[in-house]
Design an enzyme around this catalytic site. Structure first.
Site, mmCIF file in Angstrom:
data_model
loop_
_atom_site.group_PDB
_atom_site.id
_atom_site.type_symbol
_atom_site.label_atom_id
_atom_site.label_comp_id
_atom_site.label_asym_id
_atom_site.label_seq_id
_atom_site.Cartn_x
_atom_site.Cartn_y
_atom_site.Cartn_z
ATOM 1 N N HIS A 45 66.381 49.206 32.388
ATOM 2 C CA HIS A 45 65.817 48.734 31.136
ATOM 3 C C HIS A 45 64.300 48.744 31.247
ATOM 4 O O HIS A 45 63.745 48.763 32.352
ATOM 5 C CB HIS A 45 66.333 47.339 30.764
ATOM 6 C CG HIS A 45 65.941 46.265 31.730
ATOM 7 N ND1 HIS A 45 66.639 46.012 32.882
ATOM 8 C CD2 HIS A 45 64.915 45.377 31.714
ATOM 9 C CE1 HIS A 45 66.068 45.008 33.540
ATOM 10 N NE2 HIS A 45 65.015 44.611 32.849
ATOM 11 N N HIS A 76 60.518 47.006 29.897
ATOM 12 C CA HIS A 76 59.741 45.962 29.231
ATOM 13 C C HIS A 76 58.364 46.531 28.925
ATOM 14 O O HIS A 76 57.802 47.291 29.732
ATOM 15 C CB HIS A 76 59.564 44.736 30.122
ATOM 16 C CG HIS A 76 60.821 43.958 30.368
ATOM 17 N ND1 HIS A 76 61.585 43.446 29.351
ATOM 18 C CD2 HIS A 76 61.432 43.590 31.527
ATOM 19 C CE1 HIS A 76 62.623 42.801 29.872
ATOM 20 N NE2 HIS A 76 62.558 42.881 31.181
ATOM 21 N N TYR A 81 55.716 38.523 33.860
ATOM 22 C CA TYR A 81 57.169 38.725 33.788
ATOM 23 C C TYR A 81 57.510 40.211 33.868
ATOM 24 O O TYR A 81 58.444 40.617 34.573
ATOM 25 C CB TYR A 81 57.693 38.118 32.486
ATOM 26 C CG TYR A 81 59.158 38.339 32.229
ATOM 27 C CD1 TYR A 81 60.116 37.630 32.931
ATOM 28 C CD2 TYR A 81 59.585 39.257 31.271
ATOM 29 C CE1 TYR A 81 61.469 37.828 32.693
ATOM 30 C CE2 TYR A 81 60.928 39.466 31.024
ATOM 31 C CZ TYR A 81 61.869 38.747 31.739
ATOM 32 O OH TYR A 81 63.206 38.952 31.503
ATOM 33 N N GLU A 113 59.255 42.737 39.163
ATOM 34 C CA GLU A 113 60.031 43.593 40.070
ATOM 35 C C GLU A 113 60.178 44.995 39.482
ATOM 36 O O GLU A 113 61.291 45.478 39.257
ATOM 37 C CB GLU A 113 61.423 42.992 40.325
ATOM 38 C CG GLU A 113 61.415 41.711 41.128
ATOM 39 C CD GLU A 113 62.820 41.162 41.339
ATOM 40 O OE1 GLU A 113 63.729 41.579 40.599
ATOM 41 O OE2 GLU A 113 63.004 40.347 42.245
ATOM 42 N N PRO A 136 92.040 19.751 36.979
ATOM 43 C CA PRO A 136 91.263 19.008 37.975
ATOM 44 C C PRO A 136 89.838 19.538 38.119
ATOM 45 O O PRO A 136 89.518 20.659 37.721
ATOM 46 C CB PRO A 136 92.058 19.219 39.273
ATOM 47 C CG PRO A 136 93.404 19.700 38.847
ATOM 48 C CD PRO A 136 93.200 20.435 37.569
ATOM 49 N N THR A 137 88.980 18.721 38.702
ATOM 50 C CA THR A 137 87.612 19.132 39.009
ATOM 51 C C THR A 137 87.589 20.027 40.245
ATOM 52 O O THR A 137 88.580 20.124 40.973
ATOM 53 C CB THR A 137 86.727 17.889 39.233
ATOM 54 O OG1 THR A 137 85.366 18.319 39.401
ATOM 55 C CG2 THR A 137 87.155 17.121 40.476
ATOM 56 N N ARG A 138 86.459 20.707 40.447
ATOM 57 C CA ARG A 138 86.231 21.566 41.619
ATOM 58 C C ARG A 138 87.271 22.686 41.744
ATOM 59 O O ARG A 138 87.757 22.982 42.832
ATOM 60 C CB ARG A 138 86.194 20.735 42.907
ATOM 61 C CG ARG A 138 85.033 19.752 42.962
ATOM 62 C CD ARG A 138 85.015 18.990 44.270
ATOM 63 N NE ARG A 138 83.873 18.094 44.344
ATOM 64 C CZ ARG A 138 82.666 18.421 44.789
ATOM 65 N NH1 ARG A 138 82.437 19.668 45.195
ATOM 66 N NH2 ARG A 138 81.682 17.538 44.823
ATOM 67 N N GLY A 186 86.636 25.683 39.825
ATOM 68 C CA GLY A 186 85.937 26.911 39.457
ATOM 69 C C GLY A 186 86.015 27.284 37.994
ATOM 70 O O GLY A 186 85.570 28.366 37.613
ATOM 71 N N LYS A 187 86.549 26.398 37.140
ATOM 72 C CA LYS A 187 86.700 26.769 35.732
ATOM 73 C C LYS A 187 85.350 26.910 35.026
ATOM 74 O O LYS A 187 85.183 27.787 34.172
ATOM 75 C CB LYS A 187 87.612 25.782 34.993
ATOM 76 C CG LYS A 187 87.241 24.316 35.042
ATOM 77 C CD LYS A 187 88.320 23.481 34.344
ATOM 78 C CE LYS A 187 87.974 21.993 34.328
ATOM 79 N NZ LYS A 187 87.991 21.398 35.700
#
Length: 354
Positions: free
Chosen positions: A60, A62, A100, A104, A229-231, A233-234
């Site tokens: 791309h 810039h 910006y 890189e 449940p938590t933890r 990865g959702k």
């Protein structure tokens, strides 16, 4: 970066233009020379153009373009080159934009002399059209000729010092409308990596029509509700799908991005989620009231919302029968199985036999 919504009329007015050409492998020098010729009538002073690589390997470009006179156009295709259409923005801070662009680069081209803008820009703002203009005429002149948020506020301060001191928040609001902040190119906070992310087959069927395909005219998307449940990865999985609005703890409409593909409501109790019906129902053009801001209309197109909840904050347990009926009609509901994860476990190195 995605271009501005087609539902809004296009207007660009600035002496500092920031362009991004996505998926464009062209030579920066060739692009720069063509851009220079395109803005010849506004007297170009400086251009820098750099080619960068996406994480997926695509290129791309810039570019920062500075002109003596503000580029004024309602043609959204004015900077199209060789079939490549850029995202067009006003450079709020040319120093930061240039840094910006040069962070890189794989290839860079510069022409002219860079013009840093560190203080109120004086420039070549034309004189007032009449000798003793009234207040409305002065304000109209400022709106017509300011080329940046900073210049706009500086001119207001110069012409209306008392109003500037007592009503600054209103002038800042109008400045933000005239010169929106630059939307930086979206980079997923959870790019593909090891361990690999995964999801249930039924959710894969939901992804195609709701995330990867545009909605048919007159139709609405479907939201997704995941409880478990938590933890597991959702959240990581949900945030890996593309450009999105992300809310955790509270829903803050002040930073809402119209170009996002979908929304995420993460770990927010049902009773603290305003406009939940509009979000779950993928509704279009509804009014919200941002904290410390004015009411505004959002979501110009149908956009799905992924709601993530832990088992102890299950939305469905807090709903009335009527609310639950609406929820089930507008949302795919996925209850995680015991021990289920949204990522594959890392492969352990083979052990050597003794």
């Amino acid at each position: 970066m995605a271009s501005s919504s087609s539902n809004r009329s296009f207007l660009h007015r600035n002496a500092n233009t920031f362009l991004t050409y996505p998926h464009c492998p062209e030579n920066p020098e060739i692009i720069s020379q063509k851009l220079w010729d395109l803005v010849a009538r506004w007297n170009p002073l400086y251009i820098v153009c750099a080619r960068e690589a996406h994480r997926d390997g695509n290129m791309h470009l810039h570019a920062l373009l500075q002109t003596d006179k503000p580029v004024r156009t309602t043609d959204a295709r004015i900077f199209d080159i060789e079939g490549f259409h850029p995202n067009i923005q006003s450079a709020k801070s040319v120093n930061k934009v240039r840094d910006y662009i040069l962070k890189e680069p794989l290839a860079v081209f510069e022409r002219g002399t860079f013009i840093p803008r560190k203080s109120c820009f004086q420039g070549n703002t034309p004189p007032f059209p009449k000798k003793n203009p009234n207040k409305d005429e002065i304000m109209a002149h400022i709106i017509s000729h300011a080329t940046s948020k900073q210049e706009y506020l500086c001119l207001v301060r110069k012409e209306f010092p008392y109003d500037w001191a007592t009503k600054l928040q209103y002038f800042e609001y109008s400045a933000n409308k005239l010169f929106p902040d630059i939307q930086e190119e979206f980079i997923s906070p959870h790019p593909p990596s090891s361990p690999d992310l995964l999801c249930n087959e039924s959710i894969k069927d939901w992804l195609q029509p709701n995330i990867y395909q545009p909605a048919d005219e007159g139709s609405r998307k479907q939201s997704l509700y995941i409880v478990g449940p938590t933890r597991t990865g959702k959240s990581t999985w949900a945030r890996s799908l593309g450009l999105h609005n992300y809310w955790q703890n509270n829903v803050d409409w002040s930073s809402y991005n119209e170009d996002a593909i979908y929304n995420i409501v993460d770990d927010i109790p049902f009773k603290y989620c305003p406009c939940w019906k509009q979000l779950v129902g993928c509704q279009k053009e509804f009014v919200v009231n941002p904290k410390y801001g004015k009411k505004k209309k959002v979501q110009m197109k149908s956009k799905p919302t992924i709601i993530l909840a832990n088992s102890d904050e299950d939305w469905m347990k807090e709903m009335t029968p009527g609310q639950l009926e609406y929820f089930e009609a507008n949302c795919m509901i996925y209850v995680m199985s015991p021990g289920e994860k949204w990522y594959s476990p890392p492969q352990l190195p083979p052990t050597e036999e003794v």
